[in-house]
Design an enzyme around this catalytic site. Structure first.
Site, PDB file in Angstrom:
ATOM      1  N   GLY A 141       0.841  -1.210   0.000  1.00  0.00           N
ATOM      2  CA  GLY A 141       0.000   0.000   0.000  1.00  0.00           C
ATOM      3  C   GLY A 141       0.869   1.250   0.000  1.00  0.00           C
ATOM      4  O   GLY A 141       1.892   1.299   0.675  1.00  0.00           O
ATOM      5  N   SER A 180       6.570  -7.108   2.118  1.00  0.00           N
ATOM      6  CA  SER A 180       7.503  -6.697   1.049  1.00  0.00           C
ATOM      7  C   SER A 180       8.942  -6.839   1.522  1.00  0.00           C
ATOM      8  O   SER A 180       9.825  -7.227   0.749  1.00  0.00           O
ATOM      9  CB  SER A 180       7.275  -5.235   0.677  1.00  0.00           C
ATOM     10  N   SER A 194       4.130   2.385   5.557  1.00  0.00           N
ATOM     11  CA  SER A 194       2.822   1.851   5.941  1.00  0.00           C
ATOM     12  C   SER A 194       2.138   2.858   6.832  1.00  0.00           C
ATOM     13  O   SER A 194       2.693   3.249   7.854  1.00  0.00           O
ATOM     14  CB  SER A 194       3.009   0.533   6.710  1.00  0.00           C
ATOM     15  N   ILE A 195       0.927   3.268   6.462  1.00  0.00           N
ATOM     16  CA  ILE A 195       0.232   4.228   7.323  1.00  0.00           C
ATOM     17  C   ILE A 195      -0.140   3.593   8.655  1.00  0.00           C
ATOM     18  O   ILE A 195      -0.464   4.281   9.610  1.00  0.00           O
ATOM     19  CB  ILE A 195      -1.049   4.807   6.658  1.00  0.00           C
ATOM     20  N   ASP A 196      -0.108   2.249   8.713  1.00  0.00           N
ATOM     21  CA  ASP A 196      -0.628   1.541   9.885  1.00  0.00           C
ATOM     22  C   ASP A 196       0.289   1.617  11.112  1.00  0.00           C
ATOM     23  O   ASP A 196      -0.132   1.284  12.210  1.00  0.00           O
ATOM     24  CB  ASP A 196      -0.860   0.062   9.546  1.00  0.00           C
ATOM     25  N   GLY A 254      -5.901   0.560   9.468  1.00  0.00           N
ATOM     26  CA  GLY A 254      -4.831   0.025  10.307  1.00  0.00           C
ATOM     27  C   GLY A 254      -4.719  -1.482  10.210  1.00  0.00           C
ATOM     28  O   GLY A 254      -3.930  -2.087  10.918  1.00  0.00           O
ATOM     29  N   ARG A 255      -5.530  -2.063   9.340  1.00  0.00           N
ATOM     30  CA  ARG A 255      -5.477  -3.512   9.130  1.00  0.00           C
ATOM     31  C   ARG A 255      -5.548  -4.269  10.454  1.00  0.00           C
ATOM     32  O   ARG A 255      -6.595  -4.276  11.076  1.00  0.00           O
ATOM     33  CB  ARG A 255      -4.192  -3.877   8.375  1.00  0.00           C
ATOM     34  N   VAL A 285      -9.002   8.159   2.155  1.00  0.00           N
ATOM     35  CA  VAL A 285      -8.543   9.553   2.346  1.00  0.00           C
ATOM     36  C   VAL A 285      -7.422   9.577   3.382  1.00  0.00           C
ATOM     37  O   VAL A 285      -6.602  10.495   3.399  1.00  0.00           O
ATOM     38  CB  VAL A 285      -9.653  10.538   2.790  1.00  0.00           C
TER      39      VAL A 285
HETATM   40  O1  F6P Z   1      -1.746  -1.215   4.988  1.00  0.00           O
HETATM   41  C1  F6P Z   1      -2.347  -0.023   4.620  1.00  0.00           C
HETATM   42  C2  F6P Z   1      -3.833  -0.175   4.460  1.00  0.00           C
HETATM   43  O2  F6P Z   1      -4.376   1.091   4.111  1.00  0.00           O
HETATM   44  C3  F6P Z   1      -4.552  -0.768   5.664  1.00  0.00           C
HETATM   45  O3  F6P Z   1      -4.772   0.184   6.670  1.00  0.00           O
HETATM   46  C4  F6P Z   1      -5.803  -1.310   5.018  1.00  0.00           C
HETATM   47  O4  F6P Z   1      -6.283  -2.409   5.745  1.00  0.00           O
HETATM   48  C5  F6P Z   1      -5.340  -1.749   3.671  1.00  0.00           C
HETATM   49  O5  F6P Z   1      -4.134  -1.057   3.405  1.00  0.00           O
HETATM   50  C6  F6P Z   1      -6.312  -1.478   2.562  1.00  0.00           C
HETATM   51  O6  F6P Z   1      -5.819  -2.042   1.406  1.00  0.00           O
HETATM   52  P1  F6P Z   1      -6.330  -1.687  -0.056  1.00  0.00           P
HETATM   53  O7  F6P Z   1      -5.810  -0.323  -0.396  1.00  0.00           O
HETATM   54  O8  F6P Z   1      -5.734  -2.744  -0.917  1.00  0.00           O
HETATM   55  O9  F6P Z   1      -7.821  -1.681  -0.020  1.00  0.00           O
END
Ligand code: F6P
Length: 365
Positions: free
Chosen positions: A11, A107, A150-152, A195-196, A285
């Site tokens: 991502g 990754s 990673s934004i998470d 945040g997965r 966003v």
């Molecule tokens: O890992 C970054 C993230 O934005 C998570 O917070 C989220 O669960 C996931 O990616 C969403 O993935 P995608 O952009 O493939 O829908």
């Protein structure tokens, strides 16, 4: 001369461009040649135009942009040995044997495996005549460094991952906006944040936004939480609070592992408190748009250090270049990945203290 490749994978995250720019310009100022590998690992496998040499001006005017200008991809082909063999050929043909990868833990562990496999891939390519023996001999090893994009904020061992600060700022801006409309109507809002499997964004947004309740995957609420949450919200109303805001991490579950959705939380509030309740799912966003000042300067320092790491001649085990205690820090890659993957195992085992402690390790250690 030395030739370095840089790619972004997984991502996108705000600050990736700042990191790419720093890698490119650091490499150039050390007399190396630098190649952007487009669309993550896929560009390395496809070769051709997917791997392009960059000059100083090619990374001009990208520092302030969100996303990643060199593209990203969640490559399935790179998980297959055949894909990695093609990737190795495309790199050796161009004389590239140093890589900086900006991506998440998946990754980065893929990168580690690729580097371990490299000597074998190169001899196979030479044996089958796809590259010459001279080419094989010139590139015996793949040197690399990883940056966590990673934004998470989900890598254990680094205080902040690239993009997390910008995403958090975006969430807090949204909370401020929602709080004003909520207060006008004396409504409740349930806000789902990304945040997965990691509750960092949810927890910090709740603190920074002054919210009333937060649900995170690392600390699933014990039975009866609906009642406790409603009692909390009711207390706020009694004290004169005109808005109620509940933050739900997208990966939040209860103790039996059942997902807790924002819609469910809304239903609970409506049924028990008879309050007008709205759900806002912030979605992508949080991930797009302008990187914060922190994500720009920090990613610049990280990219600079990563380029120095792969261009150096010192012993290197391919570290993650992270950020710890307000300093750029080297972390052993697989150790960071291992500790990150322990978190879901702690949650599964019901050891929520361990899960929270592991996530928080970077703050208190
Ligand atoms: O890992 C970054 C993230 O934005 C998570 O917070 C989220 O669960 C996931 O990616 C969403 O993935 P995608 O952009 O493939 O829908």
């Amino acid at each position: 001369g030395k030739r370095l490749g840089v790619l972004t994978s997984g991502g996108d995250a705000q600050g990736m461009n700042a990191a790419v720019r720093a890698v490119v310009r650091t490499a150039l100022s050390h007399g190396a040649e630098v190649f952007a590998i487009y669309e993550g690992y896929q560009g390395m496998i496809d070769g051709g135009d997917g791997i392009r040499r960059l000059d100083w001006s090619d990374v001009g005017s990208i520092l302030h942009l969100g996303g990643t200008v060199i593209g990203t991809f969640r490559s399935m082909d790179f998980r297959e040995r055949a894909g990695r063999l093609r990737a190795a050929r495309n790199l050796v043909e161009r004389g590239i044997d140093r890589l900086v990868v900006i991506g998440g833990d998946g990754s980065l562990s893929g990168l580690n495996a690729f580097s371990a496999e490299w000597p074998e891939l190169v001899s196979e390519l030479a044996a089958s005549g796809e590259i010459t023996d001279d080419q094989a001999a010139a590139h015996p090893d793949l040197r690399f460094a990883g940056l966590v994009g990673s934004i998470d904020n989900d890598l254990v061992g680094t205080d902040m991952t690239i993009g997390a600060d910008s995403a958090l700022r975006r969430i807090v801006d949204a909370i401020d906006a929602l709080a004003s409309t909520a207060a006008s109507h004396q409504r409740s809002f349930v806000v789902e944040v990304m945040g997965r499997h990691c509750g960092y964004l949810a927890l910090m947004a709740a603190v920074a936004g002054g919210c009333d309740y937060v649900l995170v995957p690392e600390n699933p609420p014990a039975d009866g939480w609906e009642e406790r949450m409603c009692a909390e919200l009711a207390r706020g109303r009694e004290a004169g609070r005109r808005d109620s805001i509940v933050i739900v991490a997208e990966g939040a579950t209860d103790r039996s592992g059942r997902p807790i959705s924002a819609d469910y939380v809304k239903q609970v509030i409506e049924e028990r408190l008879h309050e007008d309740t709205r759900v806002t799912i912030l979605g992508h966003v949080q991930r797009g748009g302008t990187p914060s000042a922190f994500d720009r300067w920090c990613s610049t320092l990280l990219g600079h250090e990563a380029a120095l790491e792969v261009l150096g001649d010192h012993e290197s085990d391919g570290p993650v270049i992270g950020f710890k205690g307000n300093r750029v820090a080297r972390l052993p890659l697989m150790e960071a990945v291992r500790r990150t993957r322990e978190v879901p195992a702690f949650i599964e085992a019901g050891d929520y203290d361990a899960a929270m402690a592991a996530r928080g390790a970077s703050f208190v250690e």
